[in-house]
Write a protein that holds these residues in place. Structure first.
Motif, mmCIF file in Angstrom:
data_model
loop_
_atom_site.group_PDB
_atom_site.id
_atom_site.type_symbol
_atom_site.label_atom_id
_atom_site.label_comp_id
_atom_site.label_asym_id
_atom_site.label_seq_id
_atom_site.Cartn_x
_atom_site.Cartn_y
_atom_site.Cartn_z
ATOM 1 N N GLY A 154 0.719 7.870 -3.236
ATOM 2 C CA GLY A 154 2.163 7.735 -3.050
ATOM 3 C C GLY A 154 2.555 6.360 -2.566
ATOM 4 N N TYR A 155 1.771 5.827 -1.645
ATOM 5 C CA TYR A 155 1.987 4.467 -1.128
ATOM 6 C C TYR A 155 1.911 3.453 -2.260
ATOM 7 C CZ TYR A 155 -0.092 0.085 0.717
ATOM 8 O OH TYR A 155 -0.432 -1.220 0.963
ATOM 9 N N ALA A 156 0.851 3.544 -3.074
ATOM 10 C CA ALA A 156 0.668 2.602 -4.168
ATOM 11 C C ALA A 156 1.794 2.709 -5.192
ATOM 12 C CB ALA A 156 -0.681 2.850 -4.840
ATOM 13 N N ALA A 157 2.187 3.925 -5.522
ATOM 14 C CA ALA A 157 3.253 4.129 -6.502
ATOM 15 C C ALA A 157 4.580 3.578 -5.988
ATOM 16 C CB ALA A 157 3.384 5.617 -6.832
ATOM 17 N N HIS A 158 4.837 3.757 -4.698
ATOM 18 C CA HIS A 158 6.082 3.240 -4.127
ATOM 19 C C HIS A 158 6.136 1.721 -4.244
ATOM 20 C CE1 HIS A 158 9.607 3.165 -1.517
ATOM 21 N NE2 HIS A 158 9.027 2.181 -0.850
ATOM 22 N N LEU A 159 5.046 1.040 -3.914
ATOM 23 C CA LEU A 159 5.019 -0.416 -4.006
ATOM 24 C C LEU A 159 5.186 -0.881 -5.449
ATOM 25 C CD1 LEU A 159 2.140 -1.365 -1.533
ATOM 26 C CD2 LEU A 159 4.600 -1.411 -1.134
ATOM 27 N N THR A 188 -6.441 0.972 -5.535
ATOM 28 C CA THR A 188 -5.467 1.984 -5.950
ATOM 29 C C THR A 188 -4.150 1.346 -6.378
ATOM 30 O OG1 THR A 188 -6.464 3.616 -4.469
ATOM 31 C CG2 THR A 188 -4.229 4.062 -5.224
ATOM 32 N N VAL A 189 -3.708 0.320 -5.651
ATOM 33 C CA VAL A 189 -2.446 -0.342 -6.005
ATOM 34 C C VAL A 189 -2.556 -1.020 -7.364
ATOM 35 C CG1 VAL A 189 -0.844 -2.197 -5.398
ATOM 36 C CG2 VAL A 189 -1.709 -0.662 -3.614
ATOM 37 N N PHE A 190 -3.621 -1.780 -7.578
ATOM 38 C CA PHE A 190 -3.709 -2.585 -8.792
ATOM 39 C C PHE A 190 -4.194 -1.793 -10.001
ATOM 40 C CE2 PHE A 190 -3.325 -5.864 -5.635
ATOM 41 C CZ PHE A 190 -2.597 -6.860 -6.281
ATOM 42 N N MET A 343 1.034 -6.370 1.195
ATOM 43 C CA MET A 343 0.760 -5.976 -0.183
ATOM 44 C C MET A 343 1.982 -6.185 -1.065
ATOM 45 S SD MET A 343 -1.720 -4.745 -2.092
ATOM 46 C CE MET A 343 -2.813 -3.699 -1.104
ATOM 47 N N LEU A 344 3.153 -5.807 -0.587
ATOM 48 C CA LEU A 344 4.363 -5.962 -1.380
ATOM 49 C C LEU A 344 4.694 -7.439 -1.576
ATOM 50 C CD1 LEU A 344 6.679 -4.747 -2.909
ATOM 51 C CD2 LEU A 344 7.874 -4.327 -0.743
#
Length: 454
Positions: A154-159, A188-190, A343-344
């Motif tokens: 959820g954190y990654a998708a939000h960013l 996970t983010v990338f 990260m953002l």
């Protein structure tokens, strides 16, 4: 009554950090925090970093919270900005167990209210400390429960929803996680970016709270040497270095040269202002003067604040600011509950780079107008006397302006300036100087230090 003497290194603007935090003390902190937020919140979300002591301390804090009848949501391993995401998205107060960039022997607690709102010395931290020292009163009711929840996706998708990286050119990026929580969040983010336009070259992604390769403190130039070398070795477009809890991100360009956090602040501010023309952007008083100049040139309203998390967040709430940046590479976004997330900021930099054909050094040159000394520390016997001596030496000069919003800031008539601030936890004065070029920076730095150290 808990004895904090000899344990606490710094009772600062967000929490407590020390070399020997023990489970009993941390349990008391959990109970005191529960008493503070109980009138507004029935639950607390807790995360922890990869330090060996973090899981046990997080469990002790949870025990303290539940002993006062409140429930706990445990998100397990997390970066600090991942904890802020949980606090914001779940609308719960939060506690993050980390000592951030501090050496391996330290650990600590960062606290926030629901919606990632700050807990500062004037907004609950002092009350928590006093409750712990005086003894937490017992609660006679039913204890709360602990449930586990995974919020990483959820954190990654939000960013990713806040920055569009799908249409840019392909980039090769070296990321140094420093064996900290960037190794947990970056994949996970990338990996979820559509079209995978970014190739990550990982350095030290293995989670290891002993920091076997280097300290997870990119503010120290010694800790980005490996990143700089790898960027040059593989011909990368840029390099990113995260600190231990991965809430800060430092950037190097394709040459391996550091990009100042002030330049990153200006770059991101311009992008945020493009989305909301006329918006307010917060910058602390040590940030380069290029930042307010560039914000104003792009139709925004720059607002200057004291240094520090709680001051920035409060000013953002008061002004409705869309973004805020600090010289220490903390970047705050209204769309991230006014919390800081390196990260953002990194995603913004990569999106901006991907949207044009030139190298990062060319892109960021427009945001780096002046030369700066970086922070220079001096050990002194009397902080007040040394600061007053500097003030006396400069205030009588023609064309000089002095303000004391946060320490001593002196603006000279040639556009150069410096800030001299006392450390809250050590017998230090911290000096930051900015001027037109390196020669002018050295001259002004030498002049101030001669007084400070004389």
């Amino acid at each position: 009554m808990s004895d904090l003497s000899g344990i606490v290194k710094a009772y600062d603007i967000r929490g407590v950090v020390g070399e020997q935090l023990d489970a009993e003390l941390v349990r008391d902190f959990g109970a005191a925090f529960a008493l503070l937020i109980k009138p507004d919140s029935p639950s607390v979300v807790i995360g922890h970093d990869m330090r060996d002591s973090s899981p046990g301390l997080a469990a002790a804090f949870a025990e303290g919270v539940t002993s006062q009848g409140l429930d706990v949501v445990s998100i397990g391993l997390a970066s600090t900005d991942q904890l802020y995401f949980a606090s914001g998205s779940l609308n719960m107060p939060g506690a993050m167990f980390t000592a951030s960039h501090n050496p391996a022997r330290y650990n600590g607690i960062k606290l926030c209210r629901a919606g990632a709102s700050p807990v500062g010395q004037d907004s609950g931290l002092t009350e928590i400390r006093d409750t712990v020292q005086e003894g937490v009163p017992a609660f006679e009711g039913q204890p709360g429960t602990v449930t586990e929840r995974d919020v990483l996706d959820g954190y990654a998708a939000h960013l990713r929803g806040l920055v569009d990286l799908s249409g840019g050119r392909r980039l090769k990026i070296v990321v140094d996680a420093g064996n900290g929580m960037g190794g947990h969040t970056v994949p996970t983010v990338f990996d979820g970016i559509p079209g995978t336009p970014i190739e990550i070259v990982p350095l030290y992604f293995e989670l290891d709270g002993s920091f076997p390769n280097h300290e997870a403190n990119p503010l120290d130039p010694a800790n980005i040497v490996d990143l700089q070398a790898k960027v040059r070795e593989v011909g990368a477009d840029a390099g990113l270095a995260f600190d231990g809890d991965a809430d800060r991100c430092f950037v190097v360009d394709e040459r391996g040269e550091p990009v100042s956090p002030s330049a990153i602040t200006a770059l991101v501010a311009v992008r945020e202002l493009a989305k909301e023309p006329g918006g307010t952007v917060i910058h602390n008083l040590i940030t380069s003067h290029a930042v307010p100049e560039i914000v104003a040139e792009h139709g925004g309203k720059p607002v200057r604040t004291r240094v520090g998390h709680s001051f920035i967040k409060q000013e953002m709430a008061t002004t409705g600011a869309i973004f805020g940046g600090e010289h220490s590479a903390h970047y705050y976004f209204r769309d991230f509950w006014r919390a800081d997330t390196g990260m953002l900021a990194a995603l913004h930099v990569l999106a901006a780079l991907g949207e044009q054909d030139g190298p990062l050094s060319e892109l960021t040159a427009a945001y780096q107008r002046y030369s700066a000394s970086g922070e220079i520390n001096s050990t002194v016997d009397d902080q007040v006397a040394r600061q007053l001596a500097v003030k006396d030496a400069f205030s009588s000069r023609p064309g000089v302006t002095v303000d004391e919003l946060d320490g001593l800031t002196v603006q000279l008539d040639d556009g150069s300036w410096f800030n001299l601030r006392a450390s809250n936890t050590e017998p230090l004065l911290r000096l930051n100087v900015e001027a037109a070029d390196d020669t002018a920076v050295r001259a002004l730095t030498d002049e101030v230090l001669a007084i400070v150290r004389g």
